[in-house]
Design an enzyme around this catalytic site. Structure first.
Site, short mmCIF file in Angstrom:
data_model
loop_
_atom_site.label_atom_id
_atom_site.label_comp_id
_atom_site.label_asym_id
_atom_site.label_seq_id
_atom_site.Cartn_x
_atom_site.Cartn_y
_atom_site.Cartn_z
N HIS A 1 0.87 -1.20 0.00
CA HIS A 1 0.00 0.00 0.00
C HIS A 1 0.89 1.23 0.00
CE1 HIS A 1 -3.78 2.21 1.60
NE2 HIS A 1 -2.86 3.13 1.32
N HIS B 1 -10.47 1.28 2.26
CA HIS B 1 -10.20 2.32 3.26
C HIS B 1 -11.38 2.26 4.24
CE1 HIS B 1 -8.49 6.25 4.70
NE2 HIS B 1 -9.65 6.20 5.31
N LYS C 1 -9.67 -0.27 -5.34
CA LYS C 1 -9.67 0.42 -4.06
C LYS C 1 -11.01 1.10 -3.78
CE LYS C 1 -7.83 2.10 -0.30
NZ LYS C 1 -6.73 3.03 -0.14
N HIS D 1 1.40 5.44 -1.80
CA HIS D 1 0.97 6.55 -2.66
C HIS D 1 2.21 7.11 -3.34
CE1 HIS D 1 -3.07 6.64 -0.86
NE2 HIS D 1 -2.42 6.21 0.22
N HIS E 1 -4.41 -0.43 6.08
CA HIS E 1 -3.90 0.36 7.21
C HIS E 1 -4.80 0.25 8.45
CE1 HIS E 1 -6.65 3.16 5.31
NE2 HIS E 1 -5.79 3.56 4.41
N ASP F 1 1.52 2.81 3.49
CA ASP F 1 0.65 3.98 3.33
C ASP F 1 1.48 5.25 3.28
OD1 ASP F 1 -1.75 5.30 2.89
OD2 ASP F 1 -2.17 5.55 5.02
C1 NCD Z 1 -3.53 9.25 1.97
C2 NCD Z 1 -3.13 10.25 0.89
O1 NCD Z 1 -2.59 11.31 1.24
O2 NCD Z 1 -3.31 9.96 -0.29
N1 NCD Z 1 -3.44 9.89 3.25
C3 NCD Z 1 -3.32 9.29 4.45
O3 NCD Z 1 -3.36 9.97 5.47
N2 NCD Z 1 -3.16 7.99 4.56
C4 NCD Z 1 -4.87 8.70 1.67
C5 NCD Z 1 -5.24 7.49 2.49
O4 NCD Z 1 -4.66 6.42 2.31
O5 NCD Z 1 -6.12 7.63 3.35
ZN ZN Z 2 -3.29 5.12 1.69
#
Ligand code: NCD
Ligand code: ZN
Length: 347
Positions: A12, A135, A98, A14, A173, A246
Protein backbone atom coordinates in the site's frame (compact mmCIF):
# COMPACT_ATOMS: atom_id res chain seq x y z
CA UNK A 1 24.10 -6.65 13.77
CA UNK A 2 23.02 -7.45 10.20
CA UNK A 3 19.71 -8.96 9.17
CA UNK A 4 19.20 -10.47 5.71
CA UNK A 5 15.72 -11.05 4.38
CA UNK A 6 14.01 -11.87 1.12
CA UNK A 7 13.32 -8.56 -0.63
CA UNK A 8 10.10 -7.13 0.83
CA UNK A 9 7.13 -5.59 -1.01
CA UNK A 10 4.99 -2.61 -0.04
CA UNK A 11 1.32 -3.60 -0.34
CA UNK A 12 0.00 0.00 0.00
CA UNK A 13 1.79 3.14 -1.18
CA UNK A 14 0.97 6.55 -2.66
CA UNK A 15 3.45 7.48 -5.42
CA UNK A 16 1.54 10.55 -6.77
CA UNK A 17 2.31 11.84 -10.27
CA UNK A 18 4.52 14.31 -12.14
CA UNK A 19 7.26 16.05 -10.13
CA UNK A 20 6.09 14.46 -6.86
CA UNK A 21 6.33 10.96 -8.38
CA UNK A 22 9.84 11.73 -9.65
CA UNK A 23 10.83 12.90 -6.15
CA UNK A 24 9.62 9.87 -4.18
CA UNK A 25 9.58 6.72 -6.30
CA UNK A 26 13.30 5.94 -5.90
CA UNK A 27 12.83 5.56 -2.13
CA UNK A 28 10.24 2.82 -2.59
CA UNK A 29 12.14 1.17 -5.47
CA UNK A 30 15.40 1.03 -3.46
CA UNK A 31 13.79 -1.16 -0.81
CA UNK A 32 10.88 -3.04 -2.27
CA UNK A 33 10.57 -5.43 -5.19
CA UNK A 34 6.96 -4.44 -5.85
CA UNK A 35 4.39 -2.04 -4.46
CA UNK A 36 0.62 -1.79 -4.68
CA UNK A 37 0.16 1.74 -5.99
CA UNK A 38 -2.90 3.63 -4.78
CA UNK A 39 -5.13 5.18 -7.48
CA UNK A 40 -6.14 8.41 -5.67
CA UNK A 41 -4.47 10.85 -8.05
CA UNK A 42 -6.08 14.27 -8.48
CA UNK A 43 -7.80 12.69 -11.50
CA UNK A 44 -8.49 9.21 -10.08
CA UNK A 45 -7.31 6.06 -11.87
CA UNK A 46 -10.76 4.65 -12.62
CA UNK A 47 -10.06 2.49 -15.69
CA UNK A 48 -7.57 -0.12 -16.83
CA UNK A 49 -6.49 2.23 -19.64
CA UNK A 50 -5.69 4.99 -17.11
CA UNK A 51 -3.84 2.45 -14.95
CA UNK A 52 -1.73 1.41 -17.97
CA UNK A 53 -0.79 5.07 -18.59
CA UNK A 54 0.02 5.66 -14.91
CA UNK A 55 2.11 2.49 -14.82
CA UNK A 56 4.15 3.75 -17.79
CA UNK A 57 4.74 7.10 -16.04
CA UNK A 58 5.97 5.30 -12.91
CA UNK A 59 8.36 3.11 -14.90
CA UNK A 60 9.61 6.16 -16.83
CA UNK A 61 10.44 7.89 -13.53
CA UNK A 62 12.78 5.02 -12.53
CA UNK A 63 16.39 4.44 -13.60
CA UNK A 64 16.53 2.11 -16.65
CA UNK A 65 18.20 -0.81 -14.82
CA UNK A 66 15.65 -0.78 -11.97
CA UNK A 67 13.64 -3.98 -11.48
CA UNK A 68 10.91 -2.48 -9.29
CA UNK A 69 7.41 -3.51 -10.38
CA UNK A 70 4.42 -1.27 -9.72
CA UNK A 71 1.25 -3.29 -9.02
CA UNK A 72 -1.62 -1.14 -10.21
CA UNK A 73 -5.07 -0.59 -8.71
CA UNK A 74 -8.34 0.89 -9.92
CA UNK A 75 -10.36 3.47 -8.00
CA UNK A 76 -13.88 2.21 -7.36
CA UNK A 77 -16.67 4.71 -8.03
CA UNK A 78 -20.46 4.49 -8.07
CA UNK A 79 -20.15 4.04 -11.85
CA UNK A 80 -17.48 1.31 -12.08
CA UNK A 81 -18.90 -1.37 -14.39
CA UNK A 82 -18.54 -5.14 -14.21
CA UNK A 83 -16.93 -4.92 -17.65
CA UNK A 84 -14.21 -2.63 -16.31
CA UNK A 85 -13.47 -5.15 -13.54
CA UNK A 86 -13.14 -7.89 -16.18
CA UNK A 87 -10.73 -5.72 -18.20
CA UNK A 88 -8.70 -5.02 -15.05
CA UNK A 89 -8.37 -8.73 -14.29
CA UNK A 90 -7.44 -9.59 -17.87
CA UNK A 91 -4.73 -6.87 -17.96
CA UNK A 92 -2.39 -8.80 -15.68
CA UNK A 93 -1.07 -5.53 -14.18
CA UNK A 94 -4.09 -4.47 -12.10
CA UNK A 95 -4.02 -6.33 -8.78
CA UNK A 96 -6.87 -4.78 -6.82
CA UNK A 97 -9.69 -2.25 -6.76
CA UNK A 98 -9.67 0.42 -4.06
CA UNK A 99 -12.80 1.37 -2.15
CA UNK A 100 -12.68 4.90 -0.73
CA UNK A 101 -15.86 6.01 1.03
CA UNK A 102 -16.56 9.39 -0.62
CA UNK A 103 -15.02 12.14 1.51
CA UNK A 104 -13.02 9.83 3.82
CA UNK A 105 -9.51 11.01 2.88
CA UNK A 106 -7.22 12.70 0.30
CA UNK A 107 -8.74 12.74 -3.22
CA UNK A 108 -11.70 10.58 -2.22
CA UNK A 109 -14.43 12.85 -3.62
CA UNK A 110 -15.08 10.41 -6.48
CA UNK A 111 -15.36 7.51 -4.03
CA UNK A 112 -18.31 5.32 -3.18
CA UNK A 113 -21.36 7.19 -1.86
CA UNK A 114 -23.31 4.11 -0.76
CA UNK A 115 -22.66 0.38 -0.70
CA UNK A 116 -25.83 -0.31 -2.69
CA UNK A 117 -24.28 1.62 -5.63
CA UNK A 118 -21.40 -0.85 -6.04
CA UNK A 119 -23.18 -4.20 -5.71
CA UNK A 120 -22.52 -5.19 -9.35
CA UNK A 121 -18.86 -4.19 -9.15
CA UNK A 122 -18.37 -6.21 -5.93
CA UNK A 123 -20.01 -9.24 -7.54
CA UNK A 124 -17.65 -8.87 -10.52
CA UNK A 125 -14.62 -8.65 -8.21
CA UNK A 126 -15.78 -11.82 -6.50
CA UNK A 127 -16.34 -13.58 -9.83
CA UNK A 128 -12.91 -12.55 -11.21
CA UNK A 129 -11.13 -13.13 -7.88
CA UNK A 130 -9.67 -9.61 -7.89
CA UNK A 131 -9.13 -8.27 -4.35
CA UNK A 132 -11.13 -5.36 -2.93
CA UNK A 133 -8.85 -2.96 -1.04
CA UNK A 134 -10.78 -1.02 1.57
CA UNK A 135 -10.20 2.32 3.26
CA UNK A 136 -12.26 1.38 6.30
CA UNK A 137 -13.63 4.55 7.85
CA UNK A 138 -17.17 5.94 7.93
CA UNK A 139 -17.56 9.57 6.96
CA UNK A 140 -20.58 10.29 9.18
CA UNK A 141 -19.70 13.57 10.94
CA UNK A 142 -21.66 12.36 13.99
CA UNK A 143 -19.14 9.56 14.57
CA UNK A 144 -16.09 10.45 16.67
CA UNK A 145 -12.95 10.65 14.49
CA UNK A 146 -11.23 7.98 16.61
CA UNK A 147 -14.17 5.55 16.21
CA UNK A 148 -14.62 5.78 12.44
CA UNK A 149 -12.76 2.55 11.71
CA UNK A 150 -14.55 0.38 14.25
CA UNK A 151 -17.95 1.80 13.23
CA UNK A 152 -17.10 1.08 9.56
CA UNK A 153 -16.65 -2.61 10.43
CA UNK A 154 -20.17 -2.83 11.86
CA UNK A 155 -21.94 -0.60 9.36
CA UNK A 156 -20.21 -1.61 6.10
CA UNK A 157 -17.34 -4.10 6.07
CA UNK A 158 -19.01 -6.96 7.91
CA UNK A 159 -21.86 -6.82 5.38
CA UNK A 160 -19.48 -6.83 2.39
CA UNK A 161 -17.54 -9.82 3.71
CA UNK A 162 -20.68 -11.80 4.60
CA UNK A 163 -22.50 -10.85 1.42
CA UNK A 164 -19.63 -11.96 -0.84
CA UNK A 165 -18.33 -15.23 0.58
CA UNK A 166 -15.57 -15.67 -2.04
CA UNK A 167 -14.48 -12.03 -2.29
CA UNK A 168 -10.89 -11.41 -1.17
CA UNK A 169 -10.59 -8.22 0.87
CA UNK A 170 -7.63 -6.23 2.17
CA UNK A 171 -8.57 -4.07 5.14
CA UNK A 172 -6.00 -1.34 4.52
CA UNK A 173 -3.90 0.36 7.21
CA UNK A 174 -5.73 -1.13 10.20
CA UNK A 175 -5.39 0.98 13.34
CA UNK A 176 -7.55 -0.62 16.03
CA UNK A 177 -7.88 -3.79 18.08
CA UNK A 178 -11.40 -4.15 16.66
CA UNK A 179 -9.97 -4.26 13.12
CA UNK A 180 -7.35 -6.85 14.06
CA UNK A 181 -10.02 -9.02 15.72
CA UNK A 182 -12.31 -8.69 12.70
CA UNK A 183 -9.58 -9.77 10.27
CA UNK A 184 -8.64 -12.80 12.39
CA UNK A 185 -12.26 -13.90 12.68
CA UNK A 186 -12.90 -13.47 8.95
CA UNK A 187 -10.31 -16.09 7.98
CA UNK A 188 -7.73 -16.29 5.20
CA UNK A 189 -9.58 -14.47 2.42
CA UNK A 190 -9.39 -11.23 4.43
CA UNK A 191 -5.97 -9.65 4.88
CA UNK A 192 -4.78 -6.40 6.39
CA UNK A 193 -1.91 -3.99 5.93
CA UNK A 194 -0.26 -2.25 8.87
CA UNK A 195 1.80 0.98 8.57
CA UNK A 196 5.07 1.71 10.39
CA UNK A 197 3.69 4.81 12.08
CA UNK A 198 0.79 2.88 13.60
CA UNK A 199 3.27 0.31 14.99
CA UNK A 200 5.59 2.97 16.41
CA UNK A 201 3.30 5.76 17.61
CA UNK A 202 0.15 6.28 19.61
CA UNK A 203 -2.03 9.38 19.27
CA UNK A 204 0.08 11.11 21.90
CA UNK A 205 2.57 11.72 19.06
CA UNK A 206 0.07 14.16 17.54
CA UNK A 207 0.37 16.45 20.56
CA UNK A 208 3.98 15.93 21.67
CA UNK A 209 4.93 19.37 23.01
CA UNK A 210 2.64 21.02 20.44
CA UNK A 211 0.59 20.12 17.39
CA UNK A 212 2.52 17.73 15.09
CA UNK A 213 1.13 17.87 11.55
CA UNK A 214 3.71 15.42 10.20
CA UNK A 215 2.21 12.71 12.41
CA UNK A 216 -1.29 13.31 11.06
CA UNK A 217 -2.58 10.63 8.70
CA UNK A 218 -5.83 8.82 8.08
CA UNK A 219 -6.93 6.70 9.76
CA UNK A 220 -5.62 8.88 12.58
CA UNK A 221 -3.22 7.43 15.19
CA UNK A 222 -5.08 5.71 18.04
CA UNK A 223 -4.52 5.17 21.75
CA UNK A 224 -1.68 2.98 23.06
CA UNK A 225 -3.77 -0.17 23.62
CA UNK A 226 -4.55 -0.24 19.89
CA UNK A 227 -0.87 0.21 18.97
CA UNK A 228 -0.06 -2.79 21.16
CA UNK A 229 -2.73 -4.88 19.39
CA UNK A 230 -1.24 -3.93 16.01
CA UNK A 231 2.27 -4.92 17.13
CA UNK A 232 0.91 -8.29 18.29
CA UNK A 233 -0.76 -8.83 14.91
CA UNK A 234 2.28 -7.77 12.83
CA UNK A 235 4.82 -9.75 14.85
CA UNK A 236 2.63 -12.77 15.54
CA UNK A 237 3.47 -14.68 12.37
CA UNK A 238 -0.19 -14.66 11.25
CA UNK A 239 -0.37 -14.78 7.42
CA UNK A 240 -3.32 -12.36 7.21
CA UNK A 241 -1.20 -9.37 8.28
CA UNK A 242 1.37 -7.83 5.97
CA UNK A 243 3.43 -4.74 5.25
CA UNK A 244 1.77 -1.68 3.69
CA UNK A 245 3.42 1.63 4.46
CA UNK A 246 0.65 3.98 3.33
CA UNK A 247 3.54 6.37 2.67
CA UNK A 248 1.61 9.46 1.56
CA UNK A 249 3.72 12.46 0.55
CA UNK A 250 2.33 16.00 0.78
CA UNK A 251 4.30 19.22 0.41
CA UNK A 252 5.41 21.05 3.53
CA UNK A 253 3.00 23.85 2.59
CA UNK A 254 0.05 21.43 2.53
CA UNK A 255 1.04 19.80 5.83
CA UNK A 256 1.97 22.90 7.86
CA UNK A 257 -1.29 24.68 7.18
CA UNK A 258 -4.40 25.88 9.01
CA UNK A 259 -6.13 22.87 7.40
CA UNK A 260 -3.32 20.38 6.92
CA UNK A 261 -3.45 17.34 4.64
CA UNK A 262 -3.46 13.80 6.04
CA UNK A 263 -0.47 11.62 5.20
CA UNK A 264 2.87 10.54 6.70
CA UNK A 265 5.89 10.08 4.44
CA UNK A 266 7.88 6.96 5.37
CA UNK A 267 9.17 5.63 2.02
CA UNK A 268 12.71 6.98 2.66
CA UNK A 269 13.12 4.56 5.60
CA UNK A 270 10.21 2.18 5.33
CA UNK A 271 11.68 -1.26 5.99
CA UNK A 272 14.11 0.30 8.48
CA UNK A 273 11.17 1.63 10.54
CA UNK A 274 9.45 -1.76 10.54
CA UNK A 275 12.77 -3.26 11.74
CA UNK A 276 12.68 -0.83 14.67
CA UNK A 277 9.16 -1.88 15.59
CA UNK A 278 9.93 -5.61 15.35
CA UNK A 279 13.20 -5.12 17.26
CA UNK A 280 11.38 -3.29 20.06
CA UNK A 281 8.97 -6.25 20.30
CA UNK A 282 11.89 -8.72 20.38
CA UNK A 283 10.59 -10.32 17.17
CA UNK A 284 13.10 -9.53 14.42
CA UNK A 285 12.79 -13.22 13.49
CA UNK A 286 9.23 -12.52 12.26
CA UNK A 287 10.02 -9.45 10.14
CA UNK A 288 10.68 -11.42 6.95
CA UNK A 289 7.34 -13.22 7.03
CA UNK A 290 5.43 -9.95 7.53
CA UNK A 291 7.46 -7.92 5.04
CA UNK A 292 8.37 -10.44 2.33
CA UNK A 293 6.05 -13.47 2.46
CA UNK A 294 2.50 -12.85 3.65
CA UNK A 295 1.52 -10.17 1.13
CA UNK A 296 2.83 -12.05 -1.90
CA UNK A 297 1.05 -15.20 -0.71
CA UNK A 298 -2.23 -13.31 -0.22
CA UNK A 299 -2.07 -11.71 -3.67
CA UNK A 300 -1.09 -15.03 -5.29
CA UNK A 301 2.27 -13.70 -6.53
CA UNK A 302 5.67 -15.35 -6.18
CA UNK A 303 7.86 -14.25 -3.30
CA UNK A 304 10.89 -12.19 -4.39
CA UNK A 305 13.96 -14.29 -5.14
CA UNK A 306 16.59 -11.70 -4.20
CA UNK A 307 17.40 -10.32 -0.75
CA UNK A 308 18.15 -7.12 1.16
CA UNK A 309 20.16 -6.58 4.28
CA UNK A 310 19.52 -4.29 7.22
CA UNK A 311 22.20 -3.10 9.63
CA UNK A 312 21.48 -1.96 13.19
CA UNK A 313 23.25 1.38 12.84
CA UNK A 314 21.84 4.86 13.53
CA UNK A 315 21.48 7.47 10.81
CA UNK A 316 19.84 10.85 10.55
CA UNK A 317 17.31 11.41 7.76
CA UNK A 318 17.39 14.84 6.09
CA UNK A 319 15.18 17.65 7.36
CA UNK A 320 13.48 17.61 3.96
CA UNK A 321 13.63 16.30 0.41
CA UNK A 322 13.07 18.35 -2.75
CA UNK A 323 9.44 17.92 -3.84
CA UNK A 324 8.41 19.77 -7.01
CA UNK A 325 8.39 23.48 -6.19
CA UNK A 326 8.22 22.80 -2.45
CA UNK A 327 9.77 20.33 -0.01
CA UNK A 328 8.75 17.10 1.67
CA UNK A 329 9.29 16.51 5.39
CA UNK A 330 10.01 12.82 6.01
CA UNK A 331 9.12 10.81 9.11
CA UNK A 332 11.77 11.36 11.85
CA UNK A 333 13.14 14.48 10.14
CA UNK A 334 15.76 15.82 12.54
CA UNK A 335 15.74 12.60 14.56
CA UNK A 336 17.48 9.26 14.17
CA UNK A 337 16.53 5.90 12.69
CA UNK A 338 18.01 2.83 14.35
CA UNK A 339 18.42 0.62 11.26
CA UNK A 340 19.86 1.33 7.84
CA UNK A 341 19.64 -0.44 4.51
CA UNK A 342 22.79 -2.43 3.66
CA UNK A 343 24.19 -3.57 0.33
CA UNK A 344 21.79 -5.76 -1.69
CA UNK A 345 21.95 -9.45 -0.93
CA UNK A 346 23.64 -9.15 2.45
CA UNK A 347 26.98 -7.91 3.84
C1 NCD B 1 -3.53 9.25 1.97
C2 NCD B 1 -3.13 10.25 0.89
O1 NCD B 1 -2.59 11.31 1.24
O2 NCD B 1 -3.31 9.96 -0.29
N1 NCD B 1 -3.44 9.89 3.25
C3 NCD B 1 -3.32 9.29 4.45
O3 NCD B 1 -3.36 9.97 5.47
N2 NCD B 1 -3.16 7.99 4.56
C4 NCD B 1 -4.87 8.70 1.67
C5 NCD B 1 -5.24 7.49 2.49
O4 NCD B 1 -4.66 6.42 2.31
O5 NCD B 1 -6.12 7.63 3.35
ZN1 ZN C 1 -3.29 5.12 1.69
Amino acid sequence: MTLTLARPDDWHVHLRDGAALAAVVRHTAARFGRAVVMPNLAAPVTTTALAADYRRRILAALPPDCRFEPLMTLYLTDRTSAGEIGRARASGFVHGVKYYPAGATTNSDSGVTGIERVRAALAALEEHDLPLLVHGEVTDPQVDAFDRESVFIDRVLDGIVRGHPRLRVVFEHVTTREAVDFVRAAGPRVGATITPQHLLLSRNALFDGGLRPHHYCLPVLKREAHRVALVEAATGGEPQFFLGTDSAPHSRRDKESACGCAGVYTAHAAIELYAEAFDAAGRLDRLEAFASHHGADFYGLPRNADAISLVRERWVPPESYAFGDDELVPFRAGGTIAWRLGAPGGG
